[in-house]
Motif scaffolding. Structure first.
Motif, PDB file in Angstrom:
ATOM      1  N   ASP A 116       0.887  -1.208   0.093  1.00 46.80           N
ATOM      2  CA  ASP A 116       0.217  -0.013   0.221  1.00 46.80           C
ATOM      3  C   ASP A 116       0.834   1.121  -0.102  1.00 46.80           C
ATOM      4  OD1 ASP A 116      -2.562  -1.176  -0.151  1.00 46.80           O
ATOM      5  OD2 ASP A 116      -2.687  -1.537   2.118  1.00 46.80           O
ATOM      6  N   SER A 117       2.030   1.116   0.597  1.00 52.56           N
ATOM      7  CA  SER A 117       2.900   2.407   0.366  1.00 52.56           C
ATOM      8  C   SER A 117       3.246   3.088  -0.711  1.00 52.56           C
ATOM      9  CB  SER A 117       4.115   1.947   1.397  1.00 52.56           C
ATOM     10  OG  SER A 117       4.896   0.998   0.505  1.00 52.56           O
ATOM     11  N   MET A 118       3.167   1.910  -1.794  1.00 57.91           N
ATOM     12  CA  MET A 118       3.242   2.686  -3.056  1.00 57.91           C
ATOM     13  C   MET A 118       2.439   3.709  -3.461  1.00 57.91           C
ATOM     14  SD  MET A 118       4.430   0.009  -5.832  1.00 57.91           S
ATOM     15  CE  MET A 118       6.116  -0.703  -6.158  1.00 57.91           C
ATOM     16  N   LYS A 158      -6.054  -0.444  -3.343  1.00 62.43           N
ATOM     17  CA  LYS A 158      -6.964   0.960  -4.132  1.00 62.43           C
ATOM     18  C   LYS A 158      -5.997   2.044  -3.676  1.00 62.43           C
ATOM     19  CE  LYS A 158     -11.314  -1.107  -2.303  1.00 62.43           C
ATOM     20  NZ  LYS A 158     -12.456  -0.846  -1.275  1.00 62.43           N
ATOM     21  N   SER A 159      -4.774   1.975  -2.902  1.00 62.81           N
ATOM     22  CA  SER A 159      -4.162   3.294  -2.723  1.00 62.81           C
ATOM     23  C   SER A 159      -3.000   3.626  -4.061  1.00 62.81           C
ATOM     24  CB  SER A 159      -2.887   2.802  -1.805  1.00 62.81           C
ATOM     25  OG  SER A 159      -2.077   1.804  -2.251  1.00 62.81           O
ATOM     26  N   LEU A 160      -3.171   2.616  -5.069  1.00 56.12           N
ATOM     27  CA  LEU A 160      -2.447   3.287  -6.327  1.00 56.12           C
ATOM     28  C   LEU A 160      -3.567   4.330  -7.197  1.00 56.12           C
ATOM     29  CD1 LEU A 160      -1.448  -0.079  -8.037  1.00 56.12           C
ATOM     30  CD2 LEU A 160      -0.200   1.415  -6.539  1.00 56.12           C
ATOM     31  N   SER A 161      -4.668   4.433  -6.444  1.00 57.09           N
ATOM     32  CA  SER A 161      -5.555   5.489  -7.164  1.00 57.09           C
ATOM     33  C   SER A 161      -5.086   6.758  -6.755  1.00 57.09           C
ATOM     34  CB  SER A 161      -7.154   5.520  -6.880  1.00 57.09           C
ATOM     35  OG  SER A 161      -7.102   5.364  -5.498  1.00 57.09           O
ATOM     36  N   THR A 218      -4.918 -11.413  -7.742  1.00 54.75           N
ATOM     37  CA  THR A 218      -6.420 -11.839  -7.866  1.00 54.75           C
ATOM     38  C   THR A 218      -7.368 -10.701  -7.733  1.00 54.75           C
ATOM     39  OG1 THR A 218      -6.233 -12.429  -5.425  1.00 54.75           O
ATOM     40  CG2 THR A 218      -5.693 -14.249  -7.156  1.00 54.75           C
ATOM     41  N   GLY A 219      -8.950 -10.935  -7.325  1.00 55.30           N
ATOM     42  CA  GLY A 219      -9.728 -10.028  -6.862  1.00 55.30           C
ATOM     43  C   GLY A 219     -10.035  -9.256  -8.112  1.00 55.30           C
ATOM     44  N   LYS A 220     -10.805  -8.188  -7.715  1.00 54.59           N
ATOM     45  CA  LYS A 220     -11.409  -7.246  -8.735  1.00 54.59           C
ATOM     46  C   LYS A 220     -10.543  -5.912  -8.962  1.00 54.59           C
ATOM     47  CE  LYS A 220     -16.323  -8.255  -7.769  1.00 54.59           C
ATOM     48  NZ  LYS A 220     -17.399  -7.805  -7.190  1.00 54.59           N
ATOM     49  N   ILE A 221     -10.391  -5.471 -10.197  1.00 61.28           N
ATOM     50  CA  ILE A 221      -9.769  -4.303 -10.399  1.00 61.28           C
ATOM     51  C   ILE A 221     -10.520  -3.168  -9.462  1.00 61.28           C
ATOM     52  CG2 ILE A 221      -9.183  -2.695 -12.199  1.00 61.28           C
ATOM     53  CD1 ILE A 221      -9.318  -4.768 -14.300  1.00 61.28           C
ATOM     54  N   PRO A 222      -9.713  -2.393  -8.598  1.00 66.49           N
ATOM     55  CA  PRO A 222     -10.586  -1.289  -7.885  1.00 66.49           C
ATOM     56  C   PRO A 222     -11.172  -0.276  -8.800  1.00 66.49           C
ATOM     57  CG  PRO A 222      -8.305  -1.834  -6.962  1.00 66.49           C
ATOM     58  CD  PRO A 222      -8.265  -2.655  -8.324  1.00 66.49           C
ATOM     59  N   LYS A 223     -12.396  -0.100  -8.294  1.00 69.17           N
ATOM     60  CA  LYS A 223     -13.108   1.066  -9.250  1.00 69.17           C
ATOM     61  C   LYS A 223     -12.347   2.445  -9.086  1.00 69.17           C
ATOM     62  CE  LYS A 223     -16.339   2.069  -5.338  1.00 69.17           C
ATOM     63  NZ  LYS A 223     -17.658   2.217  -4.900  1.00 69.17           N
ATOM     64  N   GLU A 224     -11.526   2.479  -8.157  1.00 66.88           N
ATOM     65  CA  GLU A 224     -10.846   3.660  -8.071  1.00 66.88           C
ATOM     66  C   GLU A 224      -9.753   3.996  -9.099  1.00 66.88           C
ATOM     67  OE1 GLU A 224     -12.418   2.791  -4.067  1.00 66.88           O
ATOM     68  OE2 GLU A 224     -11.276   1.597  -5.533  1.00 66.88           O
ATOM     69  N   GLY A 254     -10.412   6.256 -12.034  1.00 67.66           N
ATOM     70  CA  GLY A 254      -9.999   7.755 -11.900  1.00 67.66           C
ATOM     71  C   GLY A 254      -8.838   8.333 -12.292  1.00 67.66           C
ATOM     72  N   LEU A 255      -7.784   7.483 -12.648  1.00 69.50           N
ATOM     73  CA  LEU A 255      -6.746   7.819 -13.234  1.00 69.50           C
ATOM     74  C   LEU A 255      -6.686   8.371 -14.573  1.00 69.50           C
ATOM     75  CD1 LEU A 255      -4.438   5.058 -11.515  1.00 69.50           C
ATOM     76  CD2 LEU A 255      -5.002   7.515 -10.723  1.00 69.50           C
ATOM     77  N   THR A 256      -7.230   9.596 -14.708  1.00 70.20           N
ATOM     78  CA  THR A 256      -7.290   9.853 -16.115  1.00 70.20           C
ATOM     79  C   THR A 256      -6.229  10.275 -17.102  1.00 70.20           C
ATOM     80  OG1 THR A 256      -7.636  12.199 -15.219  1.00 70.20           O
ATOM     81  CG2 THR A 256      -9.693  10.997 -15.516  1.00 70.20           C
ATOM     82  N   PHE A 257      -5.008  10.303 -16.129  1.00 70.24           N
ATOM     83  CA  PHE A 257      -3.625  10.892 -16.781  1.00 70.24           C
ATOM     84  C   PHE A 257      -3.045   9.429 -17.536  1.00 70.24           C
ATOM     85  CE2 PHE A 257       0.622  12.560 -16.852  1.00 70.24           C
ATOM     86  CZ  PHE A 257       0.321  13.690 -17.504  1.00 70.24           C
TER      87      PHE A 257
END
Length: 998
Positions: free
Chosen positions: A814-816, A838-841, A857-863, A866-869
């Protein structure tokens, strides 16, 4: 008898020392007192000074009379009243018990320009007779002694250019009654300015500039301060308002309030009424001019210097400004404001030598201005170019750079000042040529026309034989023209001559062999042929890079070679690196990169002790790296050659800042001695055959690290961090372990922090040459968005992490998410598990994210949507499930960026997310079926409930009887309802048949 006595008296007078030397001091009429001589000798023994530098203390001795010592002055009684020990090379501290403070008759003390350390002793206030105290440039630190006010006889106090801290208290000055001069400038003083400093009626000079003073300047008390002639409070943090009391200072000659936080409306007309004011500086504030611009100007004003730059002055330049002092104004700076034109009528005075209007919004045509700088505007020389230039002007400096001046350079512009013009800068405009006839004046020493659209034949420079700078770079000249006539045998001399980045072709003209240059730059053209050997003899800095020059580099550099910079990169040169380059003992920069040179790196280059930068990259060099080569260099680039062997050891005094050895055939490990290079910022050893573990010895100064495509292995456990790191590329190795062993939370350079960012610079060297400067940009090759890119300049905003193609395991930490300034992140082709955090958002500046070929695994976080760049996103070949989140950009990526995930659905994949009865089982990362616990719990609930009902029904008789009674009642009700319905239906049928018969 009387005549005889008179003659004897005259003879005695003639022999007396006073008559023989009428200008002799008291020291020559009285011997030094022994006790004071002892104090001076004791002081000499106390002080630490450089005897080879000293011109005063070194000559003090027991034998001579101390009143005749250099730096000592005595009165008629033999008391020491003056002590001047400036420029003596004194170092160390000054003790409270120093014998200096027992020289009770001392009236003048100067210790200026020495190298003291520590604070100023409080016992200096014991010297109560002091009238002059000069401690400027002594490097004293700490607070100013609180009892300084005890020196009531003080007239002159100078303590500038030290490291004094703390506030200025009222006690420092409240007892002063005779002081006339106070200079506390260039220190670290803080707090507010006490009003007591302005209550000294005899005060004429106050200089507090370049400190850290804050707050508002209090209004003066009702004390006669008419003696004040200079007040400088510049470069502090003082706030509005500017006191109205300043207008009352009728004797004021100079007022400096620049570089503060004043933001009020400035009453310039009030200050112009001060009859003796010559120097007014208010630059770099947020001031505006109050009132109308048509107010009358005091013709008796003697203002000569007016600086209002870097403020919020808007509108037109008022016409009255040219009438200040009835022609006394010679320096006017209104740059960096919001001025939009000149109010008419205007009459530029002939006295004006400096007019600076750059960084405004001035449009339109400019007439015959007697200017010194008109740069950075939206100017154009529209209309006729033939209006007369003022022949009586004394203009010396003209700068119209950074504007929108278009068309040809008018011929009249060379006549400004009638030969007095020595500086002209028309760079960064849209000029297309020179109007003929043009006569460049011989007085011109600086001519800068770079970054225009000048084309055709380069103009003749017969008149400019000894110019300090001629710059025509970044234009479109394609011919050299007639630079000199064939009969002109005179030797030309230029400090700097640049035709960089034009369209010049052919061989280098012989003109350049008739001139001497400190700096000659013909780079980025289409020049061909060989290099005339004369250029190596009459040039200090030679840049011919990025041309089509071929042939060998001559190997006959003379022993008196004076080259300081030689840049021949990006040409077609062949042969060996000349051994005779070692004769160029002044050489600081040698760049022969991207040619076709062969042979080995000559060890003779080690003889050049001042060599800072060596770039031999992108050639065909072989052999080993000379060990001696890394001793004095700041930058070494031998990348993209065929060099073999090991990386040499580094000396204890290593000053290396840039090391690039990429794409060679180096073997072995990175030497531990690299930790000696405590200033190292860039290390690129990618594309070799190096092995070993991660080089944890690298210094904290590191900003760029490239280890890609080697044989490094092991975990990344260094127990240290690199806060300045902005690029790390360790891809294509055999590193293993968890990624979270890296301390991402300490990589401050990858975090968006405005305060931190302002302190960083792009990675480049700028170093002085004679009358000029040069720079060398550090470069690095990276894999960006799947392709190799060469970063010619490494800017502080470019940040990148590439850990791809290794054996990393575990989850993405998460520290990333704290690295919110990160631009490129590549973790692909590893064995990473877990979910995408989710912290990658938080990485809102991310342009490329590659997590492909892992076991996520798991889902791609919906957040993440929001990375529009994002321009590149790849999560393919993982074990992701669920619907791809929707967002303004994520659906625009191609489907292959998501393929290889058996459970993903939604756009841009052509897989519907509507659930069917035969939904595929969820698969865990180890290949086993994942249990859907929601369904399990629901089924368990049904079983428990139904089992409980059956148990009560079987084993509870009373419950069973009531249950069946209820069942019978319900059954009877159902039967009765059915009977009633049949009777009603039968009655309806009988009535219906009777109606039909009728």
């Amino acid at each position: 008898m009387a005549v005889s006595l008179l003659l004897q008296l005259l003879f005695i007078v003639l022999l007396s020392p006073t008559f023989a030397e009428p200008n002799a001091t008291h020291a020559q009429t009285q011997h030094c007192l022994e006790n004071e001589k002892s104090l001076l000798l004791e002081l000499k023994n106390e002080l630490v000074f450089d005897s080879s530098y000293s011109t005063i203390l070194v000559h003090w001795n027991q034998k001579d009379d101390c009143c005749f010592w250099e730096g000592v002055e005595c009165d008629g009684a033999g008391h020491v009243i003056g002590l001047r020990l400036y420029y003596e090379g004194i170092s160390g501290g000054l003790n409270e018990s120093s014998s200096l403070f027992r020289l009770n008759y001392l009236e003048e003390l100067s210790l200026a320009d020495n190298l003291f350390s520590g604070s100023l002793p409080h016992n200096i206030t014991n010297l109560e007779r002091l009238s002059s105290l000069d401690l400027s440039s002594c490097r004293f630190s700490g607070a100013i002694p609180s009892m300084l006010g005890n020196l009531t006889q003080l007239v002159h106090l100078e303590m500038s250019s030290n490291f004094f801290t703390g506030s200025i208290s009222s006690g420092h000055f409240e007892d002063f009654s005779k002081v006339e001069f106070i200079d506390l400038s260039y220190n670290l003083l803080s707090g507010s300015i006490p009003i007591s400093i302005f209550n000294i009626p005899s005060l004429g000079f106050i200089d507090l500039q370049h400190n850290q003073l804050i707050g508002k300047v209090d209004e003066f008390a009702s004390v006669n301060i008419s003696q004040l002639y200079k007040l400088d409070l510049s470069s502090n943090r003082l706030e509005s308002p500017i006191p109205n009391s300043f207008i009352k200072l009728q004797g004021l000659n100079s007022l400096g309030l620049s570089d503060n936080l004043f933001n009020d409306s400035f009453q310039l007309d009030k200050y112009l009424s001060l009859p003796k004011l010559r120097d007014l500086s208010l630059s770099n504030n947020n001031l505006s001019l109050s009132g109308s611009h048509s107010f009358p100007v005091n013709q008796s004003s003697s203002l000569e210097f007016l600086d209002l730059s870097d403020n919020l002055i808007a509108g037109e330049i008022p016409s009255w400004i040219w009438e200040i002092g009835n022609g006394s104004l010679n320096y006017l700076d209104l740059s960096c404001n919001m001025l939009v034109g000149l109010q008419k009528p205007y009459h530029i005075p002939n006295s004006l030598r400096h007019l600076d209007l750059h960084s405004n919004q001035l449009p339109g045509q400019f007439p015959n201005l007697e200017v010194r700088s008109l740069s950075n505007n939206n100017l154009s020389l529209s209309g006729s170019h033939s209006f007369p230039a003022s022949q009586s002007s004394g203009l010396e400096f003209l700068d119209l750079s950074d504007n929108m001046i278009a068309g040809e350079i008018p011929s009249w512009i060379w006549e400004i000042g009638n030969g007095s013009l020595c500086y002209m800068n028309l760079s960064c405009n849209m000029l297309v040529g020179l109007q003929k006839p043009y006569h460049i004046p011989t007085s011109l020493e600086y001519l800068d026309l770079h970054s225009n659209q000048l084309r055709g034949e380069f103009p003749s420079l017969l008149q400019l034989k000894y110019a300090t700078k001629v710059d025509f770079s970044n234009n479109h000249f394609d011919q050299f023209g007639i630079l000199v006539t064939g009969n002109d045998s005179a030797l030309f001399g230029y400090s700097e001559f640049s035709l960089r980045n034009n369209s010049l072709s052919g061989s280098i003209p012989t003109f350049f062999c008739k001139a001497t240059f400190l700096v000659l730059d013909l780079s980025v053209n289409y020049l061909s042929g060989s290099i005339p050997h004369c250029l190596f003899e009459n040039t200090f800095s030679l840049n011919l890079g990025r041309n089509n020059i071929s042939g060998w580099i001559p190997d006959n550099f003379s022993r008196n070679c004076e080259l300081m910079l030689l840049d021949l990169h990006d040409n077609n040169l062949v042969g060996d690196v000349p051994l005779s380059l070692a004769n160029c003992s002044l050489l600081t920069v040698l760049n022969l990169s991207n040619n076709k040179l062969s042979g080995t790196v000559p060890t003779s280059l080690c003889k050049i002790s001042d060599l800072w930068i060596l770039d031999l990259s992108a050639n065909n060099l072989n052999g080993n790296i000379p060990r001696c080569l890394v001793q004095h260099l700041l930058a070494l680039n031998l990348g993209r050659n065929n060099i073999t062997g090991r990386v040499p050891n580094f000396t204890a005094d290593c000053g290396l800042q840039y090391l690039d050895l990429n794409n060679n055939k180096l073997t072995g490990e990175v030497p531990l001695s690299l930790e000696n290079c405590q200033r190292l910022e860039v290390m690129n050893v990618g594309g070799n055959q190096l092995d070993g573990t991660f080089p944890c010895m690298l210094p904290l100064s590191l900003r760029v690290l490239v280890l890609r495509a080697n044989r490094f292995h092991g975990e990344l456990r260094c127990h240290k961090s690199w806060p300045n790191l902005q690029i790390i590329d360790i891809a294509n190795n055999n590193f293993s372990g968890n990624v979270d062993s890296l301390s991402f939370s300490d990589w401050r350079q990858m975090m968006r922090d405005t305060v931190t960012k302002l302190s960083y610079r792009n990675l480049a060297f700028t170093f002085p040459l004679v009358n000029s400067s040069a720079d060398y940009s550090e470069r690095v090759s990276l894999i960006i968005k799947g392709a190799e890119r060469n970063l010619v300049k490494i800017w502080p905003d470019f940040t990148s992490i590439d850990l791809s193609c290794n054996n990393f395991q575990g989850g993405i930490p998460d520290s990333m998410g704290k690295l919110n300034a990160l631009y490129l992140l590549n973790l692909s082709h590893n064995s990473l598990t877990g979910t995408i955090p989710k912290s990658l958002s938080n990485l809102t500046g991310l342009g490329s994210l590659d997590l492909s070929a892992n076991q996520l695994t798991g889902k791609i976080p919906k957040e993440i949507a929001g990375l529009t760049f994002l321009q590149v996103l790849n999560v393919s070949h993982n074990k992701l499930v669920g619907e791809i989140p929707t967002g303004p950009q994520i659906q625009t990526f191609p489907g292959d960026c998501f393929e290889g995930n058996i459970g993903l659905c939604g756009l841009p994949l052509n897989i519907s997310c509507i659930k069917t009865l035969a939904s595929p089982p969820n698969v865990k990362s180890d290949g086993t079926t994942e249990i859907e616990w929601d369904y399990v719990f629901a089924a368990a609930g049904y079983v428990v409930g139904f089992g409980s009902f059956l148990w009560v029904l079987i084993f509870r008789r009373s419950f069973r009887e009531r249950y069946f009674e209820k069942i019978e009642d319900v059954f009877e009700k159902i039967v009765n309802l059915r009977k009633k319905k049949k009777r009603k239906d039968g009655g309806r049928r009988v009535v219906g048949s009777q109606v039909r018969r009728q």
